[in-house]
Design a protein around this motif. Sequence first.
Motif, PDB file in Angstrom:
ATOM      1  N   GLN A 212       1.260  -1.192   2.553  1.00 29.25           N
ATOM      2  CA  GLN A 212       0.612  -0.182   1.710  1.00 29.25           C
ATOM      3  C   GLN A 212       0.340  -0.667   0.290  1.00 29.25           C
ATOM      4  OE1 GLN A 212       3.308   0.623   3.683  1.00 29.25           O
ATOM      5  NE2 GLN A 212       2.782   2.445   4.873  1.00 29.25           N
ATOM      6  N   ILE A 213       1.110  -1.619  -0.205  1.00 30.10           N
ATOM      7  CA  ILE A 213       0.886  -2.086  -1.574  1.00 30.10           C
ATOM      8  C   ILE A 213      -0.473  -2.777  -1.693  1.00 30.10           C
ATOM      9  CG2 ILE A 213       1.715  -3.706  -3.337  1.00 30.10           C
ATOM     10  CD1 ILE A 213       4.570  -2.891  -2.562  1.00 30.10           C
ATOM     11  N   THR A 214      -0.886  -3.491  -0.650  1.00 31.44           N
ATOM     12  CA  THR A 214      -2.242  -4.058  -0.653  1.00 31.44           C
ATOM     13  C   THR A 214      -3.281  -2.938  -0.667  1.00 31.44           C
ATOM     14  OG1 THR A 214      -1.622  -6.133   0.433  1.00 31.44           O
ATOM     15  CG2 THR A 214      -3.902  -5.402   0.703  1.00 31.44           C
ATOM     16  N   ALA A 215      -3.023  -1.849   0.060  1.00 37.25           N
ATOM     17  CA  ALA A 215      -3.946  -0.709   0.038  1.00 37.25           C
ATOM     18  C   ALA A 215      -4.050  -0.115  -1.364  1.00 37.25           C
ATOM     19  CB  ALA A 215      -3.488   0.346   1.035  1.00 37.25           C
ATOM     20  N   LEU A 216      -2.955  -0.108  -2.106  1.00 37.21           N
ATOM     21  CA  LEU A 216      -2.989   0.396  -3.480  1.00 37.21           C
ATOM     22  C   LEU A 216      -3.803  -0.529  -4.385  1.00 37.21           C
ATOM     23  CD1 LEU A 216       0.687   1.656  -3.788  1.00 37.21           C
ATOM     24  CD2 LEU A 216      -1.369   3.060  -4.044  1.00 37.21           C
ATOM     25  N   THR A 320      -6.816  -8.806  -0.579  1.00 31.52           N
ATOM     26  CA  THR A 320      -7.284  -7.569  -1.204  1.00 31.52           C
ATOM     27  C   THR A 320      -8.806  -7.572  -1.310  1.00 31.52           C
ATOM     28  OG1 THR A 320      -5.233  -7.360  -2.472  1.00 31.52           O
ATOM     29  CG2 THR A 320      -7.141  -6.137  -3.280  1.00 31.52           C
ATOM     30  N   GLU A 321      -9.362  -8.718  -1.670  1.00 34.60           N
ATOM     31  CA  GLU A 321     -10.821  -8.822  -1.837  1.00 34.60           C
ATOM     32  C   GLU A 321     -11.546  -8.517  -0.538  1.00 34.60           C
ATOM     33  OE1 GLU A 321      -8.594 -11.066  -2.815  1.00 34.60           O
ATOM     34  OE2 GLU A 321      -8.707 -10.685  -4.977  1.00 34.60           O
ATOM     35  N   ASP A 322     -11.023  -9.032   0.572  1.00 34.02           N
ATOM     36  CA  ASP A 322     -11.645  -8.755   1.864  1.00 34.02           C
ATOM     37  C   ASP A 322     -11.537  -7.270   2.200  1.00 34.02           C
ATOM     38  OD1 ASP A 322     -13.030  -9.715   4.173  1.00 34.02           O
ATOM     39  OD2 ASP A 322     -11.176  -9.523   5.346  1.00 34.02           O
ATOM     40  N   GLY A 323     -10.405  -6.667   1.879  1.00 32.90           N
ATOM     41  CA  GLY A 323     -10.224  -5.243   2.119  1.00 32.90           C
ATOM     42  C   GLY A 323     -11.214  -4.399   1.338  1.00 32.90           C
ATOM     43  N   ILE A 324     -11.443  -4.755   0.069  1.00 33.08           N
ATOM     44  CA  ILE A 324     -12.408  -4.036  -0.765  1.00 33.08           C
ATOM     45  C   ILE A 324     -13.805  -4.144  -0.154  1.00 33.08           C
ATOM     46  CG2 ILE A 324     -13.550  -4.012  -3.021  1.00 33.08           C
ATOM     47  CD1 ILE A 324     -10.842  -5.111  -4.156  1.00 33.08           C
ATOM     48  N   ARG A 325     -14.173  -5.357   0.228  1.00 35.73           N
ATOM     49  CA  ARG A 325     -15.518  -5.601   0.771  1.00 35.73           C
ATOM     50  C   ARG A 325     -15.738  -4.815   2.065  1.00 35.73           C
ATOM     51  NH1 ARG A 325     -17.452  -8.441   4.770  1.00 35.73           N
ATOM     52  NH2 ARG A 325     -15.399  -9.353   5.254  1.00 35.73           N
ATOM     53  N   VAL A 326     -14.769  -4.883   2.982  1.00 28.89           N
ATOM     54  CA  VAL A 326     -14.937  -4.239   4.289  1.00 28.89           C
ATOM     55  C   VAL A 326     -14.905  -2.715   4.157  1.00 28.89           C
ATOM     56  CG1 VAL A 326     -13.918  -3.957   6.588  1.00 28.89           C
ATOM     57  CG2 VAL A 326     -14.023  -6.225   5.540  1.00 28.89           C
ATOM     58  N   LEU A 327     -14.040  -2.204   3.287  1.00 29.59           N
ATOM     59  CA  LEU A 327     -13.977  -0.756   3.118  1.00 29.59           C
ATOM     60  C   LEU A 327     -15.285  -0.225   2.534  1.00 29.59           C
ATOM     61  CD1 LEU A 327     -12.238   1.786   3.385  1.00 29.59           C
ATOM     62  CD2 LEU A 327     -11.389   1.370   1.079  1.00 29.59           C
ATOM     63  N   LYS A 328     -15.823  -0.898   1.538  1.00 34.68           N
ATOM     64  CA  LYS A 328     -17.102  -0.481   0.941  1.00 34.68           C
ATOM     65  C   LYS A 328     -18.227  -0.519   1.983  1.00 34.68           C
ATOM     66  CE  LYS A 328     -18.200  -2.084  -3.151  1.00 34.68           C
ATOM     67  NZ  LYS A 328     -18.359  -3.057  -4.275  1.00 34.68           N
ATOM     68  N   HIS A 329     -18.272  -1.587   2.763  1.00 35.24           N
ATOM     69  CA  HIS A 329     -19.334  -1.736   3.762  1.00 35.24           C
ATOM     70  C   HIS A 329     -19.223  -0.669   4.852  1.00 35.24           C
ATOM     71  CE1 HIS A 329     -22.201  -3.631   6.492  1.00 35.24           C
ATOM     72  NE2 HIS A 329     -21.291  -3.524   7.444  1.00 35.24           N
ATOM     73  N   THR A 330     -18.001  -0.420   5.336  1.00 37.44           N
ATOM     74  CA  THR A 330     -17.824   0.550   6.420  1.00 37.44           C
ATOM     75  C   THR A 330     -18.111   1.962   5.926  1.00 37.44           C
ATOM     76  OG1 THR A 330     -16.105  -0.901   7.339  1.00 37.44           O
ATOM     77  CG2 THR A 330     -16.221   1.335   8.209  1.00 37.44           C
ATOM     78  N   LEU A 331     -17.729   2.251   4.692  1.00 37.54           N
ATOM     79  CA  LEU A 331     -18.016   3.573   4.133  1.00 37.54           C
ATOM     80  C   LEU A 331     -19.517   3.765   3.945  1.00 37.54           C
ATOM     81  CD1 LEU A 331     -16.666   6.144   3.215  1.00 37.54           C
ATOM     82  CD2 LEU A 331     -16.411   5.156   0.930  1.00 37.54           C
ATOM     83  N   GLU A 332     -20.193   2.709   3.543  1.00 37.88           N
ATOM     84  CA  GLU A 332     -21.649   2.777   3.408  1.00 37.88           C
ATOM     85  C   GLU A 332     -22.294   3.022   4.766  1.00 37.88           C
ATOM     86  OE1 GLU A 332     -25.418  -0.104   2.110  1.00 37.88           O
ATOM     87  OE2 GLU A 332     -23.364  -0.661   1.571  1.00 37.88           O
TER      88      GLU A 332
END
Length: 360
Positions: A212-216, A320-332
């Motif tokens: 979860q800390i990576t999610a934060l 973390t960078e990969d998580g940011i990228r994938v979350l933004k793309h999937t939400l889009e």
Amino acid sequence: MSSKILIAVRFDAEAKNGGDYQMMRAFAAELQRPFETEICFGVPKADQLNDVAAVLATNLDRPLEAWRTMLACQARGIPFVIYTLHHPHAGIEAYLRTGTQGIKAKIAKAADFDPVSYEAILWRIRTVASVMKLRGWLPQGSVREAQKSLVQHADAVVCCASAEIDVLSGDIARPEHCYIVPHPTDAPPAAGAETVPGRVVVAGRIEARKNQITALEIARALSNLDFVFVGGKVNSEAEYFANFETSLANTPNASYKPNLPKADFYPFLASAEIVLNPSFFEVTSLIDVWCVENSLPLVTTTHTYLRGEGAFGQFDPTSTEDGIRVLKHTLETARTGRRSLKPLRDANTTTMVNVMGSLT
């Protein structure tokens, strides 16, 4: 002729009440229609094997109880089935190298970050603890050899997906007499829940493996979204929980809800615009399965056998960078009229009823 199926789970399954135990209870309910079923904890005693048509055990990654159960079945000529629940070694190794803290980090280093060696050390520790608590001596043996023996000598090896068979073949051995039975879930369907725009739900016990800390860290980079963490505290992970609370306090767009009752949990989960599972490794998370079955946009770890198309993403849990990228793309993807998420299923699946029925 007996129609009784004995389901053998880990000795501490009831106390832990984790996803694997809930899953085996779901199988027990499914099997009760054509069979009589009974659940036992740990290696079954001799009298528990009387008048048994077949035995179903689980957890290849903690194999010594299942292995001893298989040997007892072989001695009596009772068909034995293992539902593997094998976590990918690549994900476990990533966790051991970057996710462990405190005593677990020391054990991981002593095991040279090898998943099998790590489990062997943990099992010795559990054995000592069991003896000290007067619960008795746990089964002993080589973890690595027990895993190979289960894969090669069980009457049936059952995996949740063809991807698990492929990983199992590389990590341990190619199974014989193998079937694919997807994970069951008894969670209620999403019904009438209203989506809260920008809400990201991160569900799971607060522990290092769940990451979860990576999610934060991802949340702090996406301040336009509202991250809600749902899950109980794990007593053995006090250090991680303290670090989680510190990181949470420094993340203005994140909040924490401790355990929610099952009746409240799934309606709340359904209110998410997207669900994030940052875990280092999964077989297939029951929450992930629920999201895919209910077309709820999902970002999960690369170290899982679950697959979907549409608003479905996977990221490297060490990045973390990969998580940011994938979350933004999937939400889009979800926001551009393609919210729908469909599971990608194996074509050659069967049911546990069919597997057990073929052996009895």
